[in-house]
Write a protein that holds these residues in place. Structure first.
Motif, PDB file in Angstrom:
ATOM      1  N   PRO A   7       0.771  -1.432   0.036  1.00 27.34           N
ATOM      2  CA  PRO A   7      -0.126  -0.036   0.084  1.00 27.34           C
ATOM      3  C   PRO A   7       0.587   1.245   0.052  1.00 27.34           C
ATOM      4  N   LEU A  19      -5.583   3.082  -4.372  1.00 24.34           N
ATOM      5  CA  LEU A  19      -5.660   2.080  -3.054  1.00 24.34           C
ATOM      6  C   LEU A  19      -7.056   1.937  -2.924  1.00 24.34           C
ATOM      7  N   GLU A  23      -6.605  -1.338   1.827  1.00 24.51           N
ATOM      8  CA  GLU A  23      -5.186  -0.749   1.833  1.00 24.51           C
ATOM      9  C   GLU A  23      -5.086   0.431   2.485  1.00 24.51           C
TER      10      GLU A  23
END
Length: 220
Positions: A7, A19, A23
């Protein structure tokens, strides 16, 4: 190789928008616990936040498997910080419905229907967001007189209306279309055009201007 980025690396190379919710939460948490890995814990938190209709409390977060006091406070702090920025007076230039979503996001948590008006200046910057009315679980009565009072006080050049559906669905009802037509007609008389009516729900949002542009005198 980028498909397998962690991430933090993914955010640095692709930006935060790339993301997933899990994440982003994993980045906030930093690590998991002895009994629950960070990604599993993030998934539990994401599932919970997606299902609630009000801002969570410490007690409710603590019921999530694997989430202790320290990490629960991290989540609460992030939610509170986001809420403060959502309610801030920071200038936002509105060129699409998406530009307003952060200012309207808190509506998704409301258990009763709330109707708000966003006032805009000549450069399409947000002047303010005013609550016009708060109603029942599935209905917030609205009249053009009350709807345009904030716009007149703000010397607004145009407005955008928004309301939430506590049911979670953002599908416009016949009543939504009817009141939008009335508000657009009133705005034409007052020379304060309505450029959109946005419905917010747990499942996202719907722009009536995109659904039925013919109703509106002008758009983005």
């Amino acid at each position: 190789m980028q498909e397998h980025l962690l991430p933090r690396e993914k955010l640095q190379t692709k930006g935060a928008n790339a993301l997933s919710n899990e994440e982003l939460i994993a980045l906030i948490l930093g690590s998991g616990t002895r009994d629950c890995g960070v990604f599993e814990l993030s998934r539990h938190i994401s599932d919970y936040l997606s299902s609630v209709t009000t801002l969570p409390s410490m007690d409710s977060l603590r019921k999530i498997h694997g989430l202790g006091i320290v990490k629960a406070t991290q989540i609460l702090a992030c939610l509170e910080l986001s809420n403060r920025y959502i309610l801030s007076a920071k200038a936002v230039s509105v060129v699409s419905p998406e530009d307003l979503l952060s200012r309207l996001a808190s509506l998704k948590f409301e258990e009763r229907e709330r109707f708000v008006v966003v006032t805009l200046n000549s450069a399409n910057y947000v002047i303010d967001v005013h609550e016009v009315t708060s109603g029942l679980v599935n209905q917030a009565p609205i009249h053009p007189r009350e709807a345009f009072v904030p716009a007149i006080k703000d010397n607004a050049v145009s407005v955008i209306f928004a309301h939430n559906h506590p049911s979670g669905s953002t599908e416009p009802s016949e009543q939504d279309y009817a009141i939008t037509r009335v508000l657009c007609a009133a705005g034409k008389v007052l020379q304060i055009p309505v450029i959109d009516h946005i419905i917010v729900g747990k499942g996202g949002y719907t722009s009536l201007c995109r659904e039925s542009p013919e109703i509106f005198e002008r758009s983005f």
